[in-house]
Design a protein around this motif. Structure first.
Motif, PDB file in Angstrom:
ATOM      1  N   LEU A 155       0.829  -1.205   0.000  1.00 11.07           N
ATOM      2  CA  LEU A 155       0.000   0.000   0.000  1.00 11.07           C
ATOM      3  C   LEU A 155       0.865   1.257   0.000  1.00 11.07           C
ATOM      4  O   LEU A 155       0.580   2.222  -0.715  1.00 11.07           O
ATOM      5  N   ASN A 156       1.908   1.259   0.792  1.00 11.54           N
ATOM      6  CA  ASN A 156       2.764   2.436   0.871  1.00 11.54           C
ATOM      7  C   ASN A 156       3.410   2.739  -0.473  1.00 11.54           C
ATOM      8  O   ASN A 156       3.509   3.905  -0.885  1.00 11.54           O
ATOM      9  N   SER A 157       3.838   1.695  -1.188  1.00 13.52           N
ATOM     10  CA  SER A 157       4.459   1.913  -2.491  1.00 13.52           C
ATOM     11  C   SER A 157       3.450   2.447  -3.509  1.00 13.52           C
ATOM     12  O   SER A 157       3.827   3.133  -4.461  1.00 13.52           O
ATOM     13  N   SER A 158       2.170   2.158  -3.305  1.00 16.43           N
ATOM     14  CA  SER A 158       1.144   2.612  -4.245  1.00 16.43           C
ATOM     15  C   SER A 158       0.998   4.123  -4.223  1.00 16.43           C
ATOM     16  O   SER A 158       1.051   4.786  -5.265  1.00 16.43           O
ATOM     17  N   HIS A 159       0.790   4.700  -3.045  1.00 11.98           N
ATOM     18  CA  HIS A 159       0.590   6.149  -3.003  1.00 11.98           C
ATOM     19  C   HIS A 159       1.860   6.892  -3.397  1.00 11.98           C
ATOM     20  O   HIS A 159       1.805   7.968  -3.998  1.00 11.98           O
ATOM     21  N   LEU A 160       3.030   6.321  -3.079  1.00 15.61           N
ATOM     22  CA  LEU A 160       4.279   6.962  -3.482  1.00 15.61           C
ATOM     23  C   LEU A 160       4.396   7.020  -4.998  1.00 15.61           C
ATOM     24  O   LEU A 160       4.816   8.034  -5.572  1.00 15.61           O
ATOM     25  N   CYS A 161       4.018   5.927  -5.655  1.00 16.02           N
ATOM     26  CA  CYS A 161       4.093   5.889  -7.111  1.00 16.02           C
ATOM     27  C   CYS A 161       3.058   6.814  -7.743  1.00 16.02           C
ATOM     28  O   CYS A 161       3.365   7.549  -8.691  1.00 16.02           O
ATOM     29  N   VAL A 162       1.831   6.788  -7.213  1.00 15.10           N
ATOM     30  CA  VAL A 162       0.767   7.630  -7.771  1.00 15.10           C
ATOM     31  C   VAL A 162       1.160   9.100  -7.701  1.00 15.10           C
ATOM     32  O   VAL A 162       1.085   9.841  -8.699  1.00 15.10           O
ATOM     33  N   GLY A 164       4.133  10.303  -7.157  1.00 12.61           N
ATOM     34  CA  GLY A 164       5.366  10.547  -7.892  1.00 12.61           C
ATOM     35  C   GLY A 164       5.090  10.797  -9.353  1.00 12.61           C
ATOM     36  O   GLY A 164       5.843  11.488 -10.043  1.00 12.61           O
ATOM     37  N   ALA A 165       3.977  10.237  -9.844  1.00 10.13           N
ATOM     38  CA  ALA A 165       3.569  10.472 -11.226  1.00 10.13           C
ATOM     39  C   ALA A 165       2.785  11.771 -11.360  1.00 10.13           C
ATOM     40  O   ALA A 165       2.948  12.501 -12.340  1.00 10.13           O
ATOM     41  N   SER A 166       1.933  12.076 -10.367  1.00 13.54           N
ATOM     42  CA  SER A 166       1.138  13.310 -10.405  1.00 13.54           C
ATOM     43  C   SER A 166       0.697  13.668  -8.992  1.00 13.54           C
ATOM     44  O   SER A 166      -0.042  12.898  -8.360  1.00 13.54           O
ATOM     45  N   SER A 167       1.121  14.826  -8.528  1.00 10.94           N
ATOM     46  CA  SER A 167       0.718  15.253  -7.180  1.00 10.94           C
ATOM     47  C   SER A 167      -0.759  15.606  -7.130  1.00 10.94           C
ATOM     48  O   SER A 167      -1.368  15.621  -6.055  1.00 10.94           O
ATOM     49  N   GLN A 168      -1.366  15.877  -8.291  1.00 11.08           N
ATOM     50  CA  GLN A 168      -2.785  16.219  -8.334  1.00 11.08           C
ATOM     51  C   GLN A 168      -3.691  14.997  -8.223  1.00 11.08           C
ATOM     52  O   GLN A 168      -4.849  15.110  -7.826  1.00 11.08           O
ATOM     53  N   ALA A 169      -3.192  13.839  -8.618  1.00  6.63           N
ATOM     54  CA  ALA A 169      -4.014  12.633  -8.629  1.00  6.63           C
ATOM     55  C   ALA A 169      -4.456  12.268  -7.216  1.00  6.63           C
ATOM     56  O   ALA A 169      -3.718  12.449  -6.244  1.00  6.63           O
ATOM     57  N   LEU A 215      -6.442  -3.318  11.316  1.00 15.45           N
ATOM     58  CA  LEU A 215      -6.927  -1.943  11.345  1.00 15.45           C
ATOM     59  C   LEU A 215      -5.921  -1.021  12.021  1.00 15.45           C
ATOM     60  O   LEU A 215      -5.715   0.125  11.582  1.00 15.45           O
ATOM     61  N   ASP A 216      -5.280  -1.507  13.056  1.00 14.59           N
ATOM     62  CA  ASP A 216      -4.274  -0.699  13.750  1.00 14.59           C
ATOM     63  C   ASP A 216      -3.078  -0.432  12.840  1.00 14.59           C
ATOM     64  O   ASP A 216      -2.534   0.685  12.829  1.00 14.59           O
ATOM     65  N   LYS A 217      -2.671  -1.438  12.052  1.00 15.77           N
ATOM     66  CA  LYS A 217      -1.541  -1.260  11.129  1.00 15.77           C
ATOM     67  C   LYS A 217      -1.874  -0.235  10.055  1.00 15.77           C
ATOM     68  O   LYS A 217      -1.005   0.548   9.633  1.00 15.77           O
ATOM     69  N   LEU A 218      -3.111  -0.226   9.615  1.00 12.71           N
ATOM     70  CA  LEU A 218      -3.507   0.715   8.569  1.00 12.71           C
ATOM     71  C   LEU A 218      -3.394   2.166   9.034  1.00 12.71           C
ATOM     72  O   LEU A 218      -3.196   3.069   8.209  1.00 12.71           O
ATOM     73  N   THR A 219      -3.509   2.391  10.341  1.00 13.16           N
ATOM     74  CA  THR A 219      -3.378   3.767  10.836  1.00 13.16           C
ATOM     75  C   THR A 219      -1.957   4.290  10.659  1.00 13.16           C
ATOM     76  O   THR A 219      -1.734   5.501  10.705  1.00 13.16           O
ATOM     77  N   GLU A 220      -0.978   3.392  10.451  1.00 10.82           N
ATOM     78  CA  GLU A 220       0.406   3.810  10.254  1.00 10.82           C
ATOM     79  C   GLU A 220       0.689   4.249   8.824  1.00 10.82           C
ATOM     80  O   GLU A 220       1.727   4.857   8.554  1.00 10.82           O
ATOM     81  N   ARG A 224      -2.733  12.121   3.419  1.00 12.19           N
ATOM     82  CA  ARG A 224      -2.463  13.531   3.187  1.00 12.19           C
ATOM     83  C   ARG A 224      -3.766  14.323   3.117  1.00 12.19           C
ATOM     84  O   ARG A 224      -4.815  13.782   2.747  1.00 12.19           O
ATOM     85  N   SER A 225      -3.676  15.601   3.445  1.00  7.96           N
ATOM     86  CA  SER A 225      -4.841  16.471   3.403  1.00  7.96           C
ATOM     87  C   SER A 225      -4.695  17.566   2.361  1.00  7.96           C
ATOM     88  O   SER A 225      -5.564  18.412   2.216  1.00  7.96           O
ATOM     89  N   SER A 226      -3.570  17.563   1.624  1.00  7.59           N
ATOM     90  CA  SER A 226      -3.374  18.507   0.527  1.00  7.59           C
ATOM     91  C   SER A 226      -2.488  17.854  -0.512  1.00  7.59           C
ATOM     92  O   SER A 226      -1.795  16.869  -0.228  1.00  7.59           O
ATOM     93  N   ASN A 227      -2.477  18.392  -1.738  1.00  7.94           N
ATOM     94  CA  ASN A 227      -1.696  17.759  -2.794  1.00  7.94           C
ATOM     95  C   ASN A 227      -0.208  18.045  -2.701  1.00  7.94           C
ATOM     96  O   ASN A 227       0.561  17.641  -3.574  1.00  7.94           O
ATOM     97  N   SER A 228       0.207  18.709  -1.640  1.00  6.10           N
ATOM     98  CA  SER A 228       1.633  18.931  -1.430  1.00  6.10           C
ATOM     99  C   SER A 228       2.250  17.897  -0.492  1.00  6.10           C
ATOM    100  O   SER A 228       3.461  17.865  -0.296  1.00  6.10           O
ATOM    101  N   GLY A 229       1.418  17.035   0.096  1.00  7.72           N
ATOM    102  CA  GLY A 229       1.920  16.060   1.044  1.00  7.72           C
ATOM    103  C   GLY A 229       2.110  14.688   0.429  1.00  7.72           C
ATOM    104  O   GLY A 229       1.998  14.494  -0.782  1.00  7.72           O
ATOM    105  N   HIS A 230       2.417  13.713   1.280  1.00  2.00           N
ATOM    106  CA  HIS A 230       2.599  12.325   0.860  1.00  2.00           C
ATOM    107  C   HIS A 230       1.599  11.450   1.613  1.00  2.00           C
ATOM    108  O   HIS A 230       1.360  11.645   2.798  1.00  2.00           O
ATOM    109  N   GLY A 231       1.041  10.479   0.925  1.00  2.00           N
ATOM    110  CA  GLY A 231       0.113   9.551   1.554  1.00  2.00           C
ATOM    111  C   GLY A 231      -1.148   9.391   0.729  1.00  2.00           C
ATOM    112  O   GLY A 231      -1.336  10.054  -0.295  1.00  2.00           O
TER     113      GLY A 231
END
Length: 284
Positions: A155-162, A164-169, A215-220, A224-231
């Motif tokens: 999961l972590n690699s997914s949002h990083l790739c997305v 990394g391709a487009s911060s707007q996505a 569920l506890d692991k997913l909280t880690e 992100r709450s804006s397109n300038s962050g990661h997650g």
């Protein structure tokens, strides 16, 4: 919201035969749960976002299934279960669409769900241009604690790739967690036992502890709450009871499943993503 109940109903029907001629409701090497889970998310997003409906009606968006995204900065690639995107080159005249995937995936819809689908504008599956929404669907069905590191990493690699391709996505994670007390895995030993007419081994789960650990692991996982962050821009969870023995599958709606208003509640994920889509892509 229709998605979780559609997925639950779908998983009650065993999938196609494996190499040993056996059929499983859930197979660790099959993506049928991801495809139908993602389809349900697309349906609910389309029903919730008026802007997405307008874009679909005007032909401004297409669907990409198992679409490969590439991180512009690092070059790493990731296959996403489903994306909503601007049309790419040669995106016209395609036969596949959100509606046609119902027959392709053999998704059982109620009359109400079918009526909703046909009341909405259709979205074609076509070559993808700029990605607007990227969805990763993952399941944690058994050996919950052992599976946590891999679930987190994928999961972590997914949002990083997305991003990394487009911060707007908008990056969405949809996680299906098994709350059954026992489960029959599609491992080689059980394949051999079933092939010879013997009773397969059942893995015993410690519930609700196993579900709560996931569920506890997913909280880690970063959000992100804006397109300038990661997650991820949203994470949704469906909790199911699936023994994988041919018995009915149940959607768990009471605790420990996320409740209405919780960050990981499926409905909260859909509403948040619809709102973000309406805000971010109002000018395309």
């Amino acid at each position: 919201m229709y998605g979780p109940r559609i997925l639950t109903r779908f998983l009650e029907r065993p999938g196609p035969e494996d190499s040993a001629g056996l059929r499983w409701q859930y197979h660790s090497r099959s993506d049928r749960h991801s495809k139908v889970g993602s389809w349900g998310v697309a349906l609910d997003l389309l029903a919730t976002s008026s802007l997405l409906r307008a874009h679909a009606d005007e032909g401004k968006v297409v669907l990409g299934v198992n679409h490969t995204m590439r991180d512009f900065a690092t070059g790493r690639k990731k296959d996403l279960d489903l994306v909503v995107a601007r049309p790419g080159a040669d995106a016209t005249g395609r036969a596949r669409s959100l509606r046609s995937l119902v027959d392709e995936y053999q998704i059982p819809l109620t009359p109400e769900e079918e009526g909703t689908l046909h009341a909405l504008p259709d979205i074609h599956v076509a070559p993808v241009g700029a990605v607007l929404i990227a969805l990763e669907a993952k399941a944690c069905m058994t050996a919950h604690v052992k599976a946590l590191p891999r679930l987190y990493d994928e999961l972590n690699s997914s949002h990083l790739c997305v991003h990394g391709a487009s911060s707007q996505a908008l990056a969405i994670a949809y996680v299906q967690v098994n709350h059954a007390d026992q489960f029959i895995s599609s491992n080689p030993k059980n394949v051999l036992l079933r092939s010879h007419g013997a009773e397969p081994e059942r893995t015993q789960h410690r519930q609700p502890d196993d579900t709560l650990r996931v569920l506890d692991k997913l909280t880690e996982i970063p959000r992100r709450s804006s397109n300038s962050g990661h997650g991820f821009d949203a994470i949704g969870v469906s909790v199911l009871e699936l023994a994988n023995d041919g018995s009915p599958v149940r959607l768990v709606e009471q605790s420990p499943a996320p409740q209405s208003g919780d960050s990981f509640h499926y409905g909260s994920m859909i509403v948040r993503m619809a709102h973000e889509y309406d805000a971010v892509f109002s000018r395309i």
